[in-house]
Enzyme design. Structure first.
Site, PDB file in Angstrom:
ATOM      1  CG  ASN A   1      -0.375   0.090   2.504  1.00 44.75           C
ATOM      2  OD1 ASN A   1       0.774  -0.314   2.697  1.00 44.75           O
ATOM      3  ND2 ASN A   1      -1.088   0.631   3.463  1.00 44.75           N
TER       4      ASN A   1
ATOM      5  CE  LYS B   1       7.607 -11.610   0.765  1.00 46.22           C
ATOM      6  NZ  LYS B   1       6.686 -11.216  -0.306  1.00 46.22           N
TER       7      LYS B   1
ATOM      8  CB  SER C   1      -2.354  -8.953   7.607  1.00 47.28           C
ATOM      9  OG  SER C   1      -1.680 -10.194   7.594  1.00 47.28           O
TER      10      SER C   1
ATOM     11  CB  VAL D   1       1.417 -12.019   7.782  1.00 45.37           C
ATOM     12  CG1 VAL D   1       2.884 -12.162   7.411  1.00 45.37           C
ATOM     13  CG2 VAL D   1       0.533 -12.605   6.675  1.00 45.37           C
ATOM     14  N   GLY D   2       1.769 -11.127  10.866  1.00 41.44           N
ATOM     15  CA  GLY D   2       2.616 -10.645  11.959  1.00 41.44           C
ATOM     16  C   GLY D   2       2.702 -11.658  13.088  1.00 41.44           C
TER      17      GLY D   2
ATOM     18  CD  GLU E   1       3.266   0.009  12.587  1.00 42.14           C
ATOM     19  OE1 GLU E   1       2.056   0.198  12.786  1.00 42.14           O
ATOM     20  OE2 GLU E   1       4.153   0.202  13.444  1.00 42.14           O
TER      21      GLU E   1
ATOM     22  CB  CYS F   1      -2.040   0.329   8.557  1.00 46.55           C
ATOM     23  SG  CYS F   1      -0.607   1.337   8.485  1.00 46.55           S
TER      24      CYS F   1
ATOM     25  CD  GLN G   1      -7.809  -6.836   0.813  1.00 51.08           C
ATOM     26  OE1 GLN G   1      -7.668  -7.863   1.491  1.00 51.08           O
ATOM     27  NE2 GLN G   1      -8.486  -5.785   1.279  1.00 51.08           N
TER      28      GLN G   1
ATOM     29  CD  GLU H   1      -6.114  -3.199   8.864  1.00 51.33           C
ATOM     30  OE1 GLU H   1      -5.489  -4.266   8.964  1.00 51.33           O
ATOM     31  OE2 GLU H   1      -5.556  -2.085   8.862  1.00 51.33           O
TER      32      GLU H   1
ATOM     33  CD  GLU I   1       8.204   0.825  10.397  1.00 52.85           C
ATOM     34  OE1 GLU I   1       7.091   0.738   9.860  1.00 52.85           O
ATOM     35  OE2 GLU I   1       9.237   0.329   9.928  1.00 52.85           O
TER      36      GLU I   1
HETATM   37  C1  UN1 Z   1       0.243   2.796   6.155  1.00 55.90           C
HETATM   38  O1  UN1 Z   1      -0.941   2.948   5.919  1.00 55.90           O
HETATM   39  O2  UN1 Z   1       0.730   1.658   6.192  1.00 55.90           O
HETATM   40  O3  UN1 Z   1       0.016   8.416   7.848  1.00 55.90           O
HETATM   41  C2  UN1 Z   1       1.179   3.937   6.314  1.00 55.90           C
HETATM   42  C3  UN1 Z   1      -0.216   7.975   6.737  1.00 55.90           C
HETATM   43  C4  UN1 Z   1       0.941   7.706   5.805  1.00 55.90           C
HETATM   44  C5  UN1 Z   1       1.529   6.389   6.103  1.00 55.90           C
HETATM   45  C6  UN1 Z   1       0.534   5.271   6.158  1.00 55.90           C
HETATM   46  N1  UN1 Z   1       1.931   8.739   5.977  1.00 55.90           N
HETATM   47  O4  UN1 Z   1      -1.348   7.750   6.353  1.00 55.90           O
END
Ligand code: UN1
Length: 499
Positions: free
Chosen positions: A157, A180, A234, A237-238, A255, A289, A336, A390, A469
């Protein structure tokens, strides 16, 4: 035809060489706006390929580790300047590969440019502290050291931004990398690594393995030569990565997802809140996310807010993100699309009411791609699945609440904790929200998306496992602290005893 239609055939990047998978298998990257269009063909790697990449990284590690921090920083800066030069070209490739509209694709590349400059700047900052010892004639200090060869696994994404959040700090800290990227966006990842090569990164310091999670990702996580894994993706997977790394006592930073909410209080600037909800819920087709997948609205302004929102949603233009004037692109792939529609059905079954959308978009050219109508659910209760799970698509759920207490409780009533937002004109309300919202990122009078790289990014609860991060802590994931004591007294000195 333009160069954009040429199919790119690429190899893995191992020790600077382009290599096919050991067993010769490949897979395709396709344009989600027109899925008949193949964008690239790349190796479908397996454990043998992963092993070759880890060895190449291990070979390159000693030289890179010895390279001074500022020299490492200069390579990252050059990569940032190349990203800047190629911003348009990369953005167009990104739109073709994963569908986000061109303005957003440019923003994604920009986030990588920002990260390069920021991390390059850190290359001349202190990498440790000198601290007083409790004993005379004794020097005490700390320094950061690299972990070794790290595995980096990234989602589709943010195909440039997220890899840069991981690669640049990992490299500045002196690690070698096996990368990867998500199977939906291999070419963006390849371009990023080509830019690093062009910027002067020695061969083998970053290696790319294309492939699928179970076939290439899992052997990478397990590989004894991999000191740590950094993953964005996801929760399932995490969790799997965490289960593999746990008994191996291997570091992993995860994350994961979000179920982010915008709270709209009755005293808010409603026009501003509608603007925010529209951008937060439907930007990147809701595939962030940080997407605003819940809208928690005080009942006094519920009708006014939802009517205004639905009116705006009805004017959103769906289409190929390369076309001027398109607001919402496709979703990433058929799987999806089905999942997103599955959630519409779940929401209806649970008693939610679809105010707009709720269907696969298949009119005209949209039928050639994976498009879903931007969807707003009303009459949603906080415990419904569409308010808890989600969806990662253009669907948002309006949840009515009575009071601020109620609003904060509903916003916090999720297993995730990435990003929460609140709209109000009242300072007390704003500061209560800042204090009480349970998330790694809180916004006041802005939607849940739009984090900047100079602040830590990450979440609490099931969103992750305690890492951040970006920001000043960006190097923490990719380095170990070493504490150093130098005793120049010439006689035994015993800490805690010879006081
Ligand atoms: C993500 O959706 O995995 O804050 C990152 C934000 C973007 C980064 C999103 N700068 O929406």
């Amino acid at each position: 035809m333009s160069a954009e239609v040429a199919v790119v055939e690429a190899g893995n990047v191992i020790g600077g060489e382009r290599r096919p998978a050991a067993d010769g298998q490949t897979f395709e990257s396709r344009n989600p706006a027109r899925h008949a269009e193949v964008v690239g063909v790349v190796p479908r790697s397996g454990a043998v390929d992963v092993d070759a990449a880890v060895r190449a990284a291990a070979d390159a590690l000693p030289g890179w580790r010895r390279t001074p921090w500022p020299r490492r920083g200069e390579i990252i800066l050059r990569a940032g300047l190349l990203l800047e030069q190629r911003k348009e070209e990369l953005a167009r490739l990104m739109t073709r590969e994963m569908g986000k509209v061109l303005v957003e694709a440019r923003g994604d590349v920009q986030e990588g440019i920002d990260m390069a400059k920021y991390i390059a700047g850190q290359s001349r900052l202190p990498f440790g502290d000198t601290v007083p010892s409790e004993l005379p004639d004794k020097w005490a200090m700390t320094m950061r050291q690299p972990l070794g060869v790290v595995g980096i696994i990234t989602p589709w994404n943010f195909p440039i931004a997220i890899p840069t959040w991981k690669l640049f700090p990992a490299l500045l800290a002196g690690n070698a990398v096996v990368f990867k990227p998500a199977e939906d966006t291999p070419l963006c990842a390849l371009r990023l690594v080509e830019i690093l090569e062009e910027a002067g990164l020695p061969a083998g310091v970053v290696n790319i393995i294309f492939g699928l999670g179970p076939e290439a990702g899992e052997p990478l996580v397990r590989h004894p030569g991999i000191a740590a894994v950094s993953f964005t993706g996801s929760v399932p997977v995490g969790r799997r990565i965490s289960e593999i790394c746990g008994p191996l006592l291997k570091r992993c930073s995860l994350e994961l997802g979000g179920k982010n909410a915008i709270v709209v209080m009755a005293d808010a600037d409603l026009e501003l809140a509608v603007d925010g909800a529209l951008w937060g819920a439907f930007g990147t087709s809701g595939q962030r996310c940080t997407a605003s997948s819940r809208l928690v609205v005080q009942r006094r302004v519920l009708d006014q807010f939802t009517d205004a929102l639905v009116a705006r949603v009805s004017r959103l233009r769906l289409g190929d993100g390369l076309v001027e004037g398109v607001d919402v692109g496709p979703v990433i792939n058929e799987k999806q699309l089905r999942r997103i529609h599955g959630y519409t059905e779940i929401g209806r079954d649970e008693g939610g009411r679809v105010l707009i959308g709720g269907e696969v978009a298949s009119q005209g050219e949209l039928g050639q791609g994976w498009f879903y109508l931007p969807t707003v659910f009303a009459d949603v209760r906080a415990d419904m699945r569409i308010a808890q799970e989600e969806i990662f698509g253009p669907t948002t759920a309006v949840i009515p609440v009575e009071s601020l207490d109620d609003a904060l409780a509903v916003a916090n009533d999720t297993t995730y904790g990435l990003s929460l937002a609140l709209y109000t004109r009242d300072l007390r309300t704003a500061f209560r929200a800042i204090d009480e919202l349970e998330a790694g990122i809180v916004y006041v009078n802005a939607p849940t998306i739009g984090a900047e790289i100079q602040l830590p990014f990450g979440g609490i609860k099931s969103t992750g496992n305690g890492h951040r991060e970006a920001g000043l802590v960006a190097l923490d994931q990719f380095s170990e602290w070493k504490s150093i004591y130098v005793d120049y007294g010439g006689r035994l000195q015993r800490a805690q005893i010879d006081t």
